[in-house]
Design an enzyme around this catalytic site. Structure first.
Site, PDB file in Angstrom:
ATOM      1  CE  LYS A 165      64.600  62.574  40.055  1.00 19.35           C
ATOM      2  NZ  LYS A 165      65.310  61.844  38.820  1.00 19.35           N
TER       3      LYS A 165
ATOM      4  CE  LYS B  70      57.245  64.427  31.775  1.00 18.23           C
ATOM      5  NZ  LYS B  70      58.619  64.899  31.405  1.00 18.23           N
TER       6      LYS B  70
ATOM      7  CE  LYS C 153      60.283  55.510  33.431  1.00 20.06           C
ATOM      8  NZ  LYS C 153      61.720  54.675  32.994  1.00 20.06           N
TER       9      LYS C 153
END
Length: 433
Positions: free
Chosen positions: A201, A293, A296
């Site tokens: 991230k 996967k 969101k």
């Protein structure tokens, strides 16, 4: 015995002790006899006559007889079930939550929330909206406020029952933040530097990456340890964080709870949580990439089915999802991950077996299967959407659930936090008199 009085008095006492130890292993009546011998032996050791020793022992034996005959009977009566009553089994505590960032999608629902619903009769459940985790990246305050209530309403709409599960908002229980700081102070920096998700991230956020993103695995550990959770539902991407929580628990107990001379008095503060393995087929992949996967955080909205998508949007996303040029539909072909993913979704929303599905659609081409899948999805999410809109139209019930859930959660969390602070040597306002 009279012949042993005098020079052999100590031997007499020893024999009485042996008889006592033997008698106590049998029955209350034997224990009464043992008490008689014990008192007699003590009197003889003090030099009194044998007659006086016997008189002393009879008085003591009366008290022993009373205790030995009444307490076991009372215990048997209290332990025996009355009528149809049976002892309730101990339920293991489960803790989990979802971030209020973006919309809940099909992967969140099938992979987590629906399984929470199915298992909520088996466990003691704490499910919360993890809004503190949502601010580790740049966010819109207005959207955070809205999304927090959206997630809570979807919890209820999906079938979570407040009578069986505590539902609350993370930031409504301040102990989460306080425990996070305390755990920060006993967690080695090297452990945090190994966290894979932070590295991934951080690359996306660049120079704007926050300390909160680096530290949020410890907040996650605090979320889990605060409620003394037995089980934590986790996917593969969260296993490392659960292991961190276990490591922190073990380290804290070793640092502050081992010695009885310490404030914790040798009692451990944290329970080490275990992973609750999700059922097969629960992992839902992206509609645009069968190897990734459903998420969101994916910037492409077409990669996921949101629980609040309209029927038209769902049909459009399924029509545009990635497939292949091979005729027929099969499961578990490594060369056809998208095919496996769409069949898994169809199985999850219809509840049918693999055999039944392949018998129905195995020979179909994508043009025939996609509308079938879209209709099944629309039918499955319709009741959830209807209940969600009811809850959001009148939020009285939603607010009541969140308020009561936070109160129940805070009672458990504060007890753990008090134990942590005591173990670490902090004072309390209760100590000030």
């Amino acid at each position: 015995i009279m012949q042993m009085i005098g020079a052999k008095r100590s031997f007499t006492c020893a024999m009485f002790g042996l008889n006592i130890a033997t008698s106590m292993a049998f029955s209350p009546h034997a224990m009464t006899r043992a008490s008689l011998m014990h008192t007699t032996a003590r009197s003889l050791a003090k030099g009194v006559s044998f007659r006086q020793a016997r008189l002393n022992s009879r008085s003591s034996a009366f008290h022993y007889r009373t205790i030995c005959t009444t307490i076991p009977k009372a215990a048997e009566q209290s332990a025996a079930p009355s009528g149809a009553e049976t002892k309730a089994p101990i339920r293991k505590r489960v803790i989990s939550g979802v971030q209020p960032t973006g919309n809940l999608h099909l992967g969140n629902y099938l992979g987590a929330i629906r399984q929470w619903v199915v298992n909520q009769d088996e466990h003691e459940n704490y499910f919360f909206v993890v809004d503190l985790h949502a601010v580790t990246a740049p966010h819109d305050p207005v959207e955070l406020n809205k999304a927090t209530y959206d997630i809570a309403a979807l919890y209820l709409a999906a079938g979570l029952d407040p009578a069986k599960s505590k539902i609350f908002v993370q930031s409504h229980v301040p102990a989460h933040s306080e425990l996070c700081w305390l755990l920060n102070c006993c967690t080695p920096m090297g452990w945090m530097e190994q966290m894979i998700q932070y590295k991934e991230k951080a690359k996306k956020q660049g120079e704007s990456v926050s300390i909160g993103l680096f530290d949020y695995p410890i907040l996650m550990a605090a979320d889990i340890l605060l409620y003394q959770a037995h089980l934590v539902p986790v996917g593969e991407d969260q296993r490392q964080h659960l292991e961190l929580a276990r490591d922190i628990s073990r380290r804290f107990n070793d640092m502050y709870c081992k010695k009885k001379s310490m404030p914790a008095k040798g009692r451990r503060v944290f329970r080490e949580p275990e992973a609750l393995i999700l059922k097969e087929g629960a992992r839902i992949m992206s509609l645009l990439d069968g190897t990734s996967k459903m998420s969101k955080s994916d910037p492409a909205d077409g990669s996921r089915i949101n629980l609040l998508d309209t029927p038209e949007v769902i049909a459009k996303k399924i029509q545009r999802c990635k497939t292949d040029a091979v005729d027929g539909l099969v499961w578990d072909d490594p060369q056809r991950p998208e095919c496996t993913n769409l069949l898994n979704i169809y199985k999850a929303v219809t509840g049918r077996s693999r055999e039944a599905i392949l018998s129905e659609v195995g020979s179909m081409r994508w043009g025939a299967f996609k509308p079938l899948l879209a209709d099944a999805l629309v039918a499955h999410v319709a009741p959830i959407q209807n209940r969600y809109h009811e809850l959001m139209k009148d939020r009285t019930y939603l607010h009541q659930v969140l308020r009561e859930g936070a109160e129940s959660a805070e009672a458990v969390a504060q007890q753990t936090l008090d134990g942590v602070k005591t173990a670490m040597g902090f004072t309390s306002r209760r100590d000030l008199r």
